[in-house]
Design an enzyme around this catalytic site. Structure first.
Site, PDB file in Angstrom:
ATOM      1  N   HIS A  43       0.837  -1.196   0.000  1.00 59.80           N
ATOM      2  CA  HIS A  43       0.000   0.000   0.000  1.00 59.80           C
ATOM      3  C   HIS A  43       0.875   1.251   0.000  1.00 59.80           C
ATOM      4  O   HIS A  43       2.101   1.156   0.007  1.00 59.80           O
ATOM      5  CB  HIS A  43      -0.932  -0.005   1.209  1.00 59.80           C
ATOM      6  CG  HIS A  43      -0.221  -0.116   2.514  1.00 59.80           C
ATOM      7  ND1 HIS A  43       0.152  -1.325   3.063  1.00 59.80           N
ATOM      8  CD2 HIS A  43       0.210   0.836   3.392  1.00 59.80           C
ATOM      9  CE1 HIS A  43       0.783  -1.117   4.206  1.00 59.80           C
ATOM     10  NE2 HIS A  43       0.829   0.181   4.427  1.00 59.80           N
ATOM     11  N   TYR A  95      -3.359   3.838   2.330  1.00 69.48           N
ATOM     12  CA  TYR A  95      -4.417   3.528   1.368  1.00 69.48           C
ATOM     13  C   TYR A  95      -3.886   2.505   0.359  1.00 69.48           C
ATOM     14  O   TYR A  95      -2.685   2.385   0.147  1.00 69.48           O
ATOM     15  CB  TYR A  95      -4.866   4.790   0.618  1.00 69.48           C
ATOM     16  CG  TYR A  95      -5.422   5.849   1.538  1.00 69.48           C
ATOM     17  CD1 TYR A  95      -6.722   5.765   2.039  1.00 69.48           C
ATOM     18  CD2 TYR A  95      -4.637   6.934   1.930  1.00 69.48           C
ATOM     19  CE1 TYR A  95      -7.226   6.738   2.901  1.00 69.48           C
ATOM     20  CE2 TYR A  95      -5.132   7.902   2.789  1.00 69.48           C
ATOM     21  CZ  TYR A  95      -6.431   7.795   3.272  1.00 69.48           C
ATOM     22  OH  TYR A  95      -6.919   8.745   4.132  1.00 69.48           O
ATOM     23  N   THR A  96      -4.819   1.796  -0.273  1.00 70.22           N
ATOM     24  CA  THR A  96      -4.448   0.773  -1.253  1.00 70.22           C
ATOM     25  C   THR A  96      -4.993   1.150  -2.626  1.00 70.22           C
ATOM     26  O   THR A  96      -6.198   1.402  -2.762  1.00 70.22           O
ATOM     27  CB  THR A  96      -5.017  -0.603  -0.851  1.00 70.22           C
ATOM     28  OG1 THR A  96      -4.646  -0.885   0.494  1.00 70.22           O
ATOM     29  CG2 THR A  96      -4.485  -1.699  -1.753  1.00 70.22           C
ATOM     30  N   CYS A  99     -10.055  -7.024   6.865  1.00 67.81           N
ATOM     31  CA  CYS A  99      -9.776  -5.595   6.817  1.00 67.81           C
ATOM     32  C   CYS A  99     -11.092  -4.841   6.958  1.00 67.81           C
ATOM     33  O   CYS A  99     -12.009  -5.022   6.158  1.00 67.81           O
ATOM     34  CB  CYS A  99      -9.088  -5.216   5.506  1.00 67.81           C
ATOM     35  SG  CYS A  99      -8.441  -3.529   5.526  1.00 67.81           S
TER      36      CYS A  99
END
Length: 272
Positions: free
Chosen positions: A54, A71-72, A246
Site C-alpha cells: 500500500h 491507502y491501497t 480488513c
C-alpha cells in the site's frame, strides 16, 4: 525468478523514499467516497508494487499538522494510479465527531495540487502462488489452498488487489471466498469489478455481500458477520486455509475471534 530469490527489503529506497504526485481527478463513488486519480511527473512511471502493498499519503489535519494515512490503490497504468477513499467529514460519523485526520483535507484539496506519498510493505506478501504472512517478521513462503476474506466498507481495497492478482495468475489454483460487509447497498465499493471476477473465475473466486440496512429487494446476506454466516458460506478450515480481514477496528476484533472459533490457527490469520 525463484521464491528464494524474491526478497523484500523494507529499508531500500523503494520503500523509504517519499515522492510527489499530482491529484488530477476526484470522482464521486457514492455519498461519502471518491475515486482519486494521482499522476506521476514521469508519464511512464508506475508504483511497481506487489499485490497487497500500500501507500502512505501525507497531508494536513484540521489543526494544520502533517499527518499520514495508509491507502491501497485498485488500478494503475503508465503515469498514474487510482485509489478509492472514504471521507470522514466532521459531525457525520458518531465515532469520529471531528472527522478524519486526513480525508477532509483530501476532499477539499484543489485539483492539480501536489502531495507527498511513500510506498509501504503490508502484513501479507503474495508472489507466484505463495504467501508470506507478516513479511516484516517472517521470511517463510507458504502455500495456502484456500483464502477466506472478510472485509468491511473501504477495507475491500487490499482484498481486491489480492483477488485480482491470484485470478490473473494462470498457475495459481487458490480458492478464495469473500464476505464483504456494508451498511447499505450504496456503500458497496467495486461491486461491478468483484462480480465480474466472480463470473469469470467461478471455480476459484466467490463473493457474498451482507448489509446492515436493506430493502425487500435485497437478495444477499443480512446483518453483522457471525459464526453462523461464516459456516454457511466458507469451507471447513484446514492447515492450508488462510484467513484475512480488513475493516473498522471493532469489526477486526470481532472477526479475529470468529476466525479462531471457526477453527483457523492464529498464525494463519492476518489483517491487511
Amino acid at each position: 525468478m525463484d521464491q528464494k530469490d524474491f526478497i523484500i527489503d523494507t529499508q531500500s529506497e523503494f520503500f523509504t523514499k517519499k515522492f510527489q504526485v499530482t491529484l488530477t481527478k476526484r470522482e464521486p463513488i457514492n455519498h461519502d467516497s471518491y475515486m482519486f486519480r494521482f499522476d506521476f511527473k514521469n508519464q511512464k512511471e508506475r508504483l511497481g508494487m506487489q499485490a497487497v502493498q500500500h501507500i502512505k499519503i501525507y497531508g494536513l489535519n484540521m489543526k494544520g499538522e502533517i499527518v499520514d494515512r495508509a491507502y491501497t490503490h485498485v488500478f494503475e497504468d503508465d503515469g498514474y494510479f487510482l485509489i478509492p477513499i472514504k471521507i470522514y467529514r466532521p459531525n457525520v460519523h458518531p465515532k469520529f465527531p471531528n472527522g478524519g485526520e486526513l480525508t477532509p483535507w483530501l476532499e477539499k484539496l484543489e485539483l492539480h495540487s501536489e502531495l507527498t506519498i511513500k510506498r509501504c510493505v503490508g502484513k501479507l506478501l503474495y508472489h507466484n502462488n505463495q504467501f508470506i504472512v507478516r513479511p516484516k517478521l517472517n521470511k517463510t513462503w507458504q502455500q495456502f489452498n484456500t483464502v477466506l476474506l472478510i472485509c468491511g466498507g473501504s477495507g475491500i481495497t487490499p482484498a481486491y488487489q489480492l483477488i485480482r492478482a491470484i485470478c490473473s495468475n494462470p498457475n495459481d489454483n487458490t480458492k478464495m471466498i469473500l464476505l464483504y460487509a456494508n451498511k447499505t447497498e450504496q456503500d458497496i465499493w467495486l461491486l461491478k469489478e468483484l462480480n465480474e471476477l466472480s463470473d469469470k473465475h467461478k471455480d476459484q473466486f466467490t463473493v457474498h455481500y451482507t448489509l446492515d440496512n436493506f430493502d425487500e429487494n435485497w437478495k444477499g446476506l443480512k446483518g453483522f458477520v457471525s459464526l453462523e454466516m461464516m459456516t454457511s458460506i466458507f469451507p471447513k478450515a484446514t492447515e492450508t486455509t488462510l484467513g484475512v480481514q480488513c475493516g473498522p477496528k471493532p469489526m477486526n476484533k470481532l472477526v479475529l475471534s470468529l476466525y479462531e472459533q471457526f477453527g483457523l490457527k492464529k498464525d494463519n490469520i492476518v489483517k491487511f
